[in-house]
Design an enzyme around this catalytic site. Structure first.
Site, PDB file in Angstrom:
ATOM      1  N   LYS A  62       3.620 -15.536   2.572  1.00  0.00           N
ATOM      2  CA  LYS A  62       4.121 -15.990   1.394  1.00  0.00           C
ATOM      3  C   LYS A  62       5.433 -16.274   1.251  1.00  0.00           C
ATOM      4  CE  LYS A  62       2.346 -17.977  -2.323  1.00  0.00           C
ATOM      5  NZ  LYS A  62       1.756 -19.004  -2.513  1.00  0.00           N
ATOM      6  N   ASP A  71      -6.085  -7.344   4.250  1.00  0.00           N
ATOM      7  CA  ASP A  71      -7.261  -6.561   3.370  1.00  0.00           C
ATOM      8  C   ASP A  71      -8.225  -7.738   2.966  1.00  0.00           C
ATOM      9  OD1 ASP A  71      -8.634  -4.562   2.053  1.00  0.00           O
ATOM     10  OD2 ASP A  71      -7.833  -5.177   0.282  1.00  0.00           O
ATOM     11  N   ASP A 115      -2.530 -18.451   1.025  1.00  0.00           N
ATOM     12  CA  ASP A 115      -3.282 -19.260   0.008  1.00  0.00           C
ATOM     13  C   ASP A 115      -4.023 -20.333   0.889  1.00  0.00           C
ATOM     14  OD1 ASP A 115      -0.814 -20.492   0.085  1.00  0.00           O
ATOM     15  OD2 ASP A 115      -0.788 -20.962  -2.108  1.00  0.00           O
ATOM     16  N   ASP A 152     -11.928  -9.504   4.685  1.00  0.00           N
ATOM     17  CA  ASP A 152     -13.255  -9.347   4.095  1.00  0.00           C
ATOM     18  C   ASP A 152     -13.704 -10.774   3.996  1.00  0.00           C
ATOM     19  OD1 ASP A 152     -13.155  -6.765   3.310  1.00  0.00           O
ATOM     20  OD2 ASP A 152     -13.716  -7.091   1.260  1.00  0.00           O
ATOM     21  N   TYR A 160       0.737  -1.294  -0.154  1.00  0.00           N
ATOM     22  CA  TYR A 160      -0.062  -0.056   0.067  1.00  0.00           C
ATOM     23  C   TYR A 160       0.900   1.507  -0.125  1.00  0.00           C
ATOM     24  CZ  TYR A 160      -4.638  -2.118   0.679  1.00  0.00           C
ATOM     25  OH  TYR A 160      -5.701  -2.759   0.578  1.00  0.00           O
TER      26      TYR A 160
HETATM   27  C1  IPM Z   1     -10.473  -1.606   3.997  1.00  0.00           C
HETATM   28  C2  IPM Z   1     -10.379  -0.879   2.717  1.00  0.00           C
HETATM   29  C3  IPM Z   1      -9.404  -0.066   2.224  1.00  0.00           C
HETATM   30  C4  IPM Z   1      -8.169  -0.951   2.082  1.00  0.00           C
HETATM   31  C5  IPM Z   1      -9.778   0.617   0.782  1.00  0.00           C
HETATM   32  C6  IPM Z   1     -10.932   1.633   0.747  1.00  0.00           C
HETATM   33  C7  IPM Z   1      -8.444   1.540   0.692  1.00  0.00           C
HETATM   34  O1  IPM Z   1     -10.795  -1.921   1.692  1.00  0.00           O
HETATM   35  O2  IPM Z   1     -10.245  -0.682   4.900  1.00  0.00           O
HETATM   36  O3  IPM Z   1     -10.132  -2.830   4.038  1.00  0.00           O
HETATM   37  O4  IPM Z   1      -7.743  -1.403   1.069  1.00  0.00           O
HETATM   38  O5  IPM Z   1      -7.426  -0.834   3.300  1.00  0.00           O
HETATM   39 MN    MN Z   2     -10.608  -3.798   2.572  1.00  0.00          MN
END
Ligand code: IPM
Ligand code: MN
Length: 357
Positions: free
Chosen positions: A190, A246, A222, A250, A142
């Protein structure tokens, strides 16, 4: 105790859910006799519209002088569909993370018995899952430089960089959290491919002996992604770098079927930020239908992590549990056939519960 907080509602449903979390915070402060002082700041698309910057200096200064930041959500589809947009709400989020030194993003993943039917996984797989992802938030792909394009535009590059100090800081924090929980740490990388991952592994192996009670497990990302859906109850604390975190967080957030309930904390060098993990849901803005619970539970994390006020945090969590048990739920988590409640109705019910407790 004096609680000095910054409130950043952001975009979409942000203002509505933040308003509930703030009411809950006020109710808790009244009950426990804390002196709450708070100030609003702008960020995200809202701030782009107002001042052309998604994380204005004024907002940054407000965060810097606050003990904690309560954050709604940022983002608007008009930016996603416009590749030519020069400033995006998400840049504000990244700037805030970097400037506040928010190096550790903590996302608990907990299944709620009464919501298991919403999980995309079989109930027997996900029942009892209770783990915590700790994502490094200010390093890696990032923020690594160089990042960009070749002159002819035909080649693009990002750089993944981690220093020993960054790894020591996050892995040590992860061990400390594991010590407070079931004492198992899964370090996700990884290392079969990436140099940064090999540094993570090397540094982690130096830190592990300081926490002999914690069982350490190394896992390739993975494999971790696979295991999270096959055997989510096998995790306690997971620590990983920014990009892997990230993606895995999710994945973690949906397996419980309760995305609208999951809070997060970003622990920083100067202050810490507490926010729901879901997004700004612009389509629902202003309709009073969004689920405020993730933001309310983020406020609970704020009491616990920023102020070390555990009784306050557990009263909030108890009130949230009670609201669900009483079926006072927004539509996204309501049981089929039951009446659903609005954002503010759920908020008022929780505040009432706290006042009467
Ligand atoms: C998160 C989001 C952010 C990230 C985006 C919106 C930049 O997906 O907070 O997980 O990738 O960190
Ligand atoms: Mn995210």
């Amino acid at each position: 105790m004096k609680l000095n907080i910054a409130v950043l509602p952001g975009d979409g449903i942000g203002p509505e859910i933040i308003s509930v979390a703030l009411d809950v915070t006020k109710a808790i402060c009244d009950k426990f006799k804390h002196n709450l002082s708070f100030e609003y700041g702008i960020c995200g698309a809202d701030a782009i519209d107002k001042v052309g910057n998604p994380y204005p200096d004024e907002t940054h200064e407000l965060c810097m002088r606050s003990d904690a930041v309560l954050f709604g959500a940022v983002g608007h589809p008009r930016f996603d569909n416009d590749p030519s947009a020069k400033v995006r709400p998400e840049q504000g989020l990244l700037a805030m993370r970097k400037k506040l030194g928010l190096y550790a993003n903590i996302r608990p993943v907990v299944t709620f018995e009464t919501l298991i039917h919403k999980s995309p996984l079989r109930a027997d797989l996900v029942k009892g899952a209770d783990f915590m992802c700790i994502r490094e938030l200010t390093g890696g792909l990032y923020f690594g430089r160089p990042q960009g394009r070749s002159e002819d535009g035909n080649v693009a590059y990002d750089t993944c960089v981690y220093s020993r100090d960054e790894v020591v800081r996050i892995v040590t924090l992860a061990y400390e959290y594991a010590m407070k929980r079931r004492k198992k740490l899964t370090i996700v990388d990884k290392a079969n491919v990436l140099a940064t991952s090999r540094l993570w592994r090397e540094v982690s192996k130096e830190i592990a002996p300081k926490f002999p009670e914690v069982e350490t497990e190394f896992m390739f990302v993975d494999n971790a992604a696979m295991r999270m859906i096959q055997w989510p109850t096998s995790f306690d604390v997971i620590v990983t770098e920014n990009m892997f975190g990230d993606i895995l967080t999710d994945e973690g957030s949906v397996i419980t079927g309760s995305m609208g309930l999951l809070p997060s904390a970003s622990i920083g060098t100067y202050t810490s930020v507490f926010e729901p993990i879901h997004g700004s849901w612009p389509q629902a803005a202003g309709q009073n239908i969004a689920n405020p619970l993730a933001t309310v539970l983020s406020a609970a994390m704020m009491f616990e992590y920023a102020f070390n006020l555990k009784d306050e945090a557990s009263l909030i969590r108890g009130a949230v549990d009670a609201s669900m048990n009483a079926n006072v739920r927004t539509a996204d988590i309501q049981i089929d056939g039951e009446k659903s409640f609005s954002t503010s109705e759920v908020g008022n019910w929780i505040v009432d519960f706290i006042n009467k407790a």
